[in-house]
Design a protein around this motif. Structure first.
Motif, PDB file in Angstrom:
ATOM      1  N   VAL A  20      -5.975   0.338  -5.294  1.00 19.69           N
ATOM      2  CA  VAL A  20      -6.105   1.085  -4.333  1.00 19.69           C
ATOM      3  C   VAL A  20      -6.044   2.552  -4.906  1.00 19.69           C
ATOM      4  CG1 VAL A  20      -5.168   2.233  -2.248  1.00 19.69           C
ATOM      5  CG2 VAL A  20      -5.008  -0.341  -2.734  1.00 19.69           C
ATOM      6  N   ASP A  21      -7.058   3.714  -4.487  1.00 24.26           N
ATOM      7  CA  ASP A  21      -7.139   4.838  -5.226  1.00 24.26           C
ATOM      8  C   ASP A  21      -5.925   5.416  -4.507  1.00 24.26           C
ATOM      9  OD1 ASP A  21      -7.977   7.188  -6.031  1.00 24.26           O
ATOM     10  OD2 ASP A  21      -9.577   7.826  -4.807  1.00 24.26           O
ATOM     11  N   GLN A  22      -5.150   6.209  -5.297  1.00 29.14           N
ATOM     12  CA  GLN A  22      -3.859   6.722  -4.943  1.00 29.14           C
ATOM     13  C   GLN A  22      -4.323   7.891  -3.828  1.00 29.14           C
ATOM     14  OE1 GLN A  22      -0.759   6.491  -5.899  1.00 29.14           O
ATOM     15  NE2 GLN A  22      -1.301   4.725  -6.996  1.00 29.14           N
ATOM     16  N   ASN A  23      -5.611   8.623  -3.904  1.00 26.39           N
ATOM     17  CA  ASN A  23      -5.747   9.630  -3.018  1.00 26.39           C
ATOM     18  C   ASN A  23      -6.125   9.085  -1.730  1.00 26.39           C
ATOM     19  OD1 ASN A  23      -5.379  11.865  -4.835  1.00 26.39           O
ATOM     20  ND2 ASN A  23      -7.521  11.754  -5.771  1.00 26.39           N
ATOM     21  N   GLU A  24      -6.839   7.984  -1.937  1.00 24.26           N
ATOM     22  CA  GLU A  24      -7.223   7.052  -0.543  1.00 24.26           C
ATOM     23  C   GLU A  24      -6.169   6.733   0.049  1.00 24.26           C
ATOM     24  OE1 GLU A  24      -9.828   3.454  -0.214  1.00 24.26           O
ATOM     25  OE2 GLU A  24     -11.098   4.676  -1.468  1.00 24.26           O
ATOM     26  N   ALA A  25      -4.964   6.189  -0.499  1.00 24.74           N
ATOM     27  CA  ALA A  25      -3.777   5.429  -0.229  1.00 24.74           C
ATOM     28  C   ALA A  25      -3.032   6.709   0.558  1.00 24.74           C
ATOM     29  CB  ALA A  25      -2.912   4.965  -1.121  1.00 24.74           C
ATOM     30  N   ALA A  26      -3.072   8.020   0.049  1.00 25.69           N
ATOM     31  CA  ALA A  26      -2.174   8.756   0.603  1.00 25.69           C
ATOM     32  C   ALA A  26      -2.932   9.610   2.005  1.00 25.69           C
ATOM     33  CB  ALA A  26      -2.249  10.083  -0.278  1.00 25.69           C
ATOM     34  N   GLU A  27      -3.828   9.475   2.258  1.00 28.36           N
ATOM     35  CA  GLU A  27      -4.615   9.812   3.296  1.00 28.36           C
ATOM     36  C   GLU A  27      -4.198   8.901   4.668  1.00 28.36           C
ATOM     37  OE1 GLU A  27      -8.750   9.650   2.779  1.00 28.36           O
ATOM     38  OE2 GLU A  27      -8.807  11.092   1.381  1.00 28.36           O
ATOM     39  N   LEU A  81       0.934  -1.281   0.084  1.00 25.07           N
ATOM     40  CA  LEU A  81      -0.101  -0.086  -0.103  1.00 25.07           C
ATOM     41  C   LEU A  81       0.950   1.274   0.030  1.00 25.07           C
ATOM     42  CD1 LEU A  81      -2.680   1.331   0.382  1.00 25.07           C
ATOM     43  CD2 LEU A  81      -2.520   1.245   2.675  1.00 25.07           C
ATOM     44  N   TYR A  82       1.696   1.441   0.807  1.00 25.24           N
ATOM     45  CA  TYR A  82       2.717   2.292   1.187  1.00 25.24           C
ATOM     46  C   TYR A  82       3.599   2.810  -0.365  1.00 25.24           C
ATOM     47  CZ  TYR A  82       2.123   2.990   5.897  1.00 25.24           C
ATOM     48  OH  TYR A  82       1.527   3.351   7.062  1.00 25.24           O
ATOM     49  N   MET A  83       3.835   1.581  -1.061  1.00 29.36           N
ATOM     50  CA  MET A  83       4.780   1.779  -2.148  1.00 29.36           C
ATOM     51  C   MET A  83       3.803   2.285  -3.223  1.00 29.36           C
ATOM     52  SD  MET A  83       7.314  -1.675  -1.813  1.00 29.36           S
ATOM     53  CE  MET A  83       8.117  -1.517  -3.502  1.00 29.36           C
ATOM     54  N   ALA A  84       2.640   1.755  -3.331  1.00 32.83           N
ATOM     55  CA  ALA A  84       1.667   2.212  -4.410  1.00 32.83           C
ATOM     56  C   ALA A  84       1.386   3.492  -4.398  1.00 32.83           C
ATOM     57  CB  ALA A  84       0.544   1.193  -4.518  1.00 32.83           C
ATOM     58  N   ALA A  85       1.111   3.983  -3.058  1.00 28.01           N
ATOM     59  CA  ALA A  85       0.858   5.627  -2.733  1.00 28.01           C
ATOM     60  C   ALA A  85       2.181   6.267  -3.076  1.00 28.01           C
ATOM     61  CB  ALA A  85       0.649   5.605  -1.235  1.00 28.01           C
ATOM     62  N   LEU A  86       3.421   5.802  -2.864  1.00 25.39           N
ATOM     63  CA  LEU A  86       4.348   6.737  -3.526  1.00 25.39           C
ATOM     64  C   LEU A  86       4.675   6.579  -4.804  1.00 25.39           C
ATOM     65  CD1 LEU A  86       6.778   5.905  -0.195  1.00 25.39           C
ATOM     66  CD2 LEU A  86       5.621   8.052  -1.033  1.00 25.39           C
ATOM     67  N   GLY A  87       3.930   5.571  -5.671  1.00 26.41           N
ATOM     68  CA  GLY A  87       4.439   5.287  -7.152  1.00 26.41           C
ATOM     69  C   GLY A  87       5.482   4.473  -7.294  1.00 26.41           C
ATOM     70  N   MET A  88       5.808   3.805  -6.412  1.00 26.35           N
ATOM     71  CA  MET A  88       7.008   2.912  -6.507  1.00 26.35           C
ATOM     72  C   MET A  88       6.613   1.616  -7.204  1.00 26.35           C
ATOM     73  SD  MET A  88       8.664   3.447  -2.846  1.00 26.35           S
ATOM     74  CE  MET A  88      10.145   2.171  -3.241  1.00 26.35           C
ATOM     75  N   ILE A  89       5.244   1.350  -7.302  1.00 26.40           N
ATOM     76  CA  ILE A  89       4.540  -0.182  -7.825  1.00 26.40           C
ATOM     77  C   ILE A  89       3.443   0.390  -8.547  1.00 26.40           C
ATOM     78  CG2 ILE A  89       6.031  -1.844  -6.474  1.00 26.40           C
ATOM     79  CD1 ILE A  89       3.334  -1.940  -5.046  1.00 26.40           C
ATOM     80  N   PRO A  90       2.582  -0.103  -9.493  1.00 27.63           N
ATOM     81  CA  PRO A  90       1.538   0.023  -9.900  1.00 27.63           C
ATOM     82  C   PRO A  90       0.526  -0.246  -8.859  1.00 27.63           C
ATOM     83  CG  PRO A  90       2.689  -1.436 -11.492  1.00 27.63           C
ATOM     84  CD  PRO A  90       3.304  -1.302 -10.101  1.00 27.63           C
ATOM     85  N   SER A  91      -0.674   0.765  -8.882  1.00 22.46           N
ATOM     86  CA  SER A  91      -1.532   0.674  -7.586  1.00 22.46           C
ATOM     87  C   SER A  91      -2.373  -0.693  -8.068  1.00 22.46           C
ATOM     88  CB  SER A  91      -2.664   1.481  -7.876  1.00 22.46           C
ATOM     89  OG  SER A  91      -3.560   1.425  -7.039  1.00 22.46           O
ATOM     90  N   SER A  92      -2.783  -1.378  -6.693  1.00 25.23           N
ATOM     91  CA  SER A  92      -3.423  -2.658  -6.963  1.00 25.23           C
ATOM     92  C   SER A  92      -4.928  -2.522  -6.361  1.00 25.23           C
ATOM     93  CB  SER A  92      -2.706  -3.701  -5.843  1.00 25.23           C
ATOM     94  OG  SER A  92      -2.841  -3.273  -4.664  1.00 25.23           O
TER      95      SER A  92
END
Length: 93
Positions: free
Chosen positions: A86-93, A73-84
């Motif tokens: 999970v909404d990028q905005n939701e993950a950043a909260e 989740l953290y890696m996806a939020a940081l753009g390190m891996i494609p989102s699985s």
């Protein structure tokens, strides 16, 4: 040796000496572990990854799965891996 100030001197000495022996054994075991890692590294294994695998193997399955989920989740939020999914905005909260 008599009690001094209400302290059983011989009993205290016994505890201290046991702890000292165990510390010596611990140091010897740490040296043995370093030797095994050096041997593995000499064979071409990545010892940092090996240490991580050992750490993960010590964990309970549920704790390990939770860690892996949060890491993803953290890696996806940081753009390190494609989102699985999970909404990028939701993950950043």
């Amino acid at each position: 040796m008599p009690d001094v100030g209400g302290i059983a001197s011989e009993r205290l000495r016994s505890f201290i000496e046991r702890i000292e022996r165990l510390e010596e054994e611990k140091a010897a075991l740490a040296a043995d572990i370093r030797d095994v890692f050096a041997e593995a590294k000499g064979t071409g294994f990545d010892t940092k990854v090996m240490r991580q695998v050992i750490k993960l193997r010590k964990m309970e399955s549920n704790d390990r799965q939770e860690l892996e989920t949060m890491l993803e989740l953290y890696m996806a939020a940081l753009g390190m891996i494609p989102s699985s999914g999970v909404d990028q905005n939701e993950a950043a909260e």
